[in-house]
Design a protein around this motif. Structure first.
Motif, PDB file in Angstrom:
ATOM      1  N   TYR A  55      13.563  81.992 -30.754  1.00  0.00           N
ATOM      2  CA  TYR A  55      12.669  82.388 -29.175  1.00  0.00           C
ATOM      3  C   TYR A  55      11.498  82.775 -30.511  1.00  0.00           C
ATOM      4  O   TYR A  55      11.226  83.769 -30.856  1.00  0.00           O
ATOM      5  CB  TYR A  55      12.675  83.078 -27.987  1.00  0.00           C
ATOM      6  CG  TYR A  55      11.916  82.899 -27.477  1.00  0.00           C
ATOM      7  CD1 TYR A  55      11.771  82.192 -26.265  1.00  0.00           C
ATOM      8  CD2 TYR A  55      11.170  83.916 -27.070  1.00  0.00           C
ATOM      9  CE1 TYR A  55      10.202  81.882 -25.086  1.00  0.00           C
ATOM     10  CE2 TYR A  55      10.379  84.597 -26.095  1.00  0.00           C
ATOM     11  CZ  TYR A  55      10.300  83.846 -25.586  1.00  0.00           C
ATOM     12  OH  TYR A  55       9.010  83.429 -24.267  1.00  0.00           O
ATOM     13  N   ASP A  56      10.148  82.369 -29.928  1.00  0.00           N
ATOM     14  CA  ASP A  56       9.100  82.763 -30.635  1.00  0.00           C
ATOM     15  C   ASP A  56       8.242  84.491 -29.712  1.00  0.00           C
ATOM     16  O   ASP A  56       7.264  84.137 -29.188  1.00  0.00           O
ATOM     17  CB  ASP A  56       7.682  81.096 -30.543  1.00  0.00           C
ATOM     18  CG  ASP A  56       7.106  82.430 -31.351  1.00  0.00           C
ATOM     19  OD1 ASP A  56       6.466  83.108 -31.832  1.00  0.00           O
ATOM     20  OD2 ASP A  56       5.432  81.522 -30.659  1.00  0.00           O
ATOM     21  N   TRP A  57       9.257  85.135 -29.564  1.00  0.00           N
ATOM     22  CA  TRP A  57       8.327  86.557 -29.143  1.00  0.00           C
ATOM     23  C   TRP A  57       7.094  86.755 -28.494  1.00  0.00           C
ATOM     24  O   TRP A  57       6.614  86.642 -27.912  1.00  0.00           O
ATOM     25  CB  TRP A  57       9.590  87.569 -29.619  1.00  0.00           C
ATOM     26  CG  TRP A  57       9.212  88.950 -28.387  1.00  0.00           C
ATOM     27  CD1 TRP A  57       8.226  90.193 -28.734  1.00  0.00           C
ATOM     28  CD2 TRP A  57      10.232  89.516 -27.567  1.00  0.00           C
ATOM     29  NE1 TRP A  57       9.140  90.650 -27.878  1.00  0.00           N
ATOM     30  CE2 TRP A  57       9.388  90.474 -27.608  1.00  0.00           C
ATOM     31  CE3 TRP A  57      11.098  88.313 -26.541  1.00  0.00           C
ATOM     32  CZ2 TRP A  57      10.204  91.296 -26.255  1.00  0.00           C
ATOM     33  CZ3 TRP A  57      11.446  88.970 -25.784  1.00  0.00           C
ATOM     34  CH2 TRP A  57      10.957  89.660 -25.346  1.00  0.00           C
ATOM     35  N   THR A  60       3.607  83.713 -31.731  1.00  0.00           N
ATOM     36  CA  THR A  60       3.073  83.460 -32.854  1.00  0.00           C
ATOM     37  C   THR A  60       3.437  82.198 -33.699  1.00  0.00           C
ATOM     38  O   THR A  60       2.759  81.827 -35.024  1.00  0.00           O
ATOM     39  CB  THR A  60       2.575  84.755 -33.919  1.00  0.00           C
ATOM     40  OG1 THR A  60       4.172  84.811 -34.572  1.00  0.00           O
ATOM     41  CG2 THR A  60       2.371  85.753 -33.328  1.00  0.00           C
ATOM     42  N   GLY A  61       4.382  81.323 -33.159  1.00  0.00           N
ATOM     43  CA  GLY A  61       5.006  80.466 -33.857  1.00  0.00           C
ATOM     44  C   GLY A  61       6.138  80.574 -35.022  1.00  0.00           C
ATOM     45  O   GLY A  61       5.927  80.305 -35.960  1.00  0.00           O
ATOM     46  N   ASP A  62       6.762  81.937 -34.458  1.00  0.00           N
ATOM     47  CA  ASP A  62       7.900  82.838 -35.984  1.00  0.00           C
ATOM     48  C   ASP A  62       9.022  83.227 -34.613  1.00  0.00           C
ATOM     49  O   ASP A  62       8.894  83.572 -33.524  1.00  0.00           O
ATOM     50  CB  ASP A  62       7.694  84.059 -35.998  1.00  0.00           C
ATOM     51  CG  ASP A  62       5.991  83.703 -36.723  1.00  0.00           C
ATOM     52  OD1 ASP A  62       6.114  83.072 -37.960  1.00  0.00           O
ATOM     53  OD2 ASP A  62       5.644  84.960 -37.126  1.00  0.00           O
ATOM     54  N   TYR A  63       9.802  81.620 -34.754  1.00  0.00           N
ATOM     55  CA  TYR A  63      10.880  81.759 -33.965  1.00  0.00           C
ATOM     56  C   TYR A  63      11.874  82.239 -34.562  1.00  0.00           C
ATOM     57  O   TYR A  63      12.599  82.419 -36.126  1.00  0.00           O
ATOM     58  CB  TYR A  63      11.706  79.787 -34.008  1.00  0.00           C
ATOM     59  CG  TYR A  63      10.744  79.758 -32.661  1.00  0.00           C
ATOM     60  CD1 TYR A  63      10.901  79.534 -30.893  1.00  0.00           C
ATOM     61  CD2 TYR A  63       9.606  79.270 -33.528  1.00  0.00           C
ATOM     62  CE1 TYR A  63       9.743  78.380 -31.175  1.00  0.00           C
ATOM     63  CE2 TYR A  63       8.228  78.351 -33.004  1.00  0.00           C
ATOM     64  CZ  TYR A  63       8.905  78.158 -31.287  1.00  0.00           C
ATOM     65  OH  TYR A  63       7.694  77.272 -30.734  1.00  0.00           O
TER      66      TYR A  63
END
Length: 157
Positions: A55-57, A60-63
C-alpha cells in the motif's frame, strides 16, 4: 507383629491419598478473562502493521507491505489505553508530529458483532483477529482505486 503394622498403615495411606485428592479438587482453575478485561488491562503499543497487497501510505508512489516501517517515527511511538467506560485514550508518545497537538486525546470504542469486531467513533470498524493478555490483532479491508487491501495491526503490552 508385622501384619498388625501393615493393617494399621493401610488405612493411614488411604486417608492420606484421599486428603491429597480432596485438596487438588479445591484448587480452582484461573478465571478466564472477558474481552473487556483483556483490552482494558494496561496500554497497547503498535508492534506490527502490514498490508496485503503493498500500500502507498503517503500517496507518494512508495508501496510497502510493512506499513509500520514506512511510518514516520512520530506516528509509530504512541500508545492506547482502553477504558471500561467505552473511551480509549490515545497518547502521542515521546515524539509528536505536531508539537502543538495535545499529548493525549480520547475517542469512543465498543465491541460489536458478538465481540468479534471493534468499532471506533461509531463508524470505523475492525475485525478482532486475536485478543490475549499481551496481544491484540486487528484487521481491516477496504477498496481503493479498484484494489482491495487488507491491513493487519498488531498491538502489544
Amino acid at each position: 507383629m508385622k501384619p498388625k503394622i501393615q493393617l494399621f498403615a493401610f488405612p493411614l495411606m488411604i486417608t492420606a491419598i484421599a486428603t491429597i485428592l480432596s485438596c487438588e479438587k479445591d484448587k480452582k482453575a484461573p478465571a478466564v478473562k472477558t474481552k473487556t478485561e483483556l483490552i482494558t488491562t494496561g496500554t497497547w503499543k503498535l508492534t506490527a502493521y502490514t498490508s496485503n497487497p503493498a500500500y502507498d501510505w503517503y500517496g507518494t508512489g512508495d508501496y510497502a507491505t510493512d506499513i509500520l516501517a514506512a511510518l514516520n517515527p512520530c506516528e509509530a511511538d504512541g500508545f492506547d489505553t482502553y477504558k471500561t467506560n467505552g473511551t480509549v485514550e490515545i497518547n502521542e508518545g515521546a515524539i509528536k508530529c505536531n508539537p502543538g497537538d495535545p499529548q493525549t486525546f480520547t475517542a469512543s470504542w465498543q465491541f460489536t458483532n458478538n465481540e468479534s469486531k471493534i468499532m471506533y467513533h461509531g463508524f470505523d470498524e475492525y475485525e478482532l483477529v486475536e485478543l490475549t493478555a499481551t496481544i491484540m490483532r486487528l484487521q481491516s479491508t477496504f477498496v481503493e482505486n479498484g484494489v482491495s487491501y487488507t491491513h493487519y495491526e498488531t498491538f502489544g503490552h
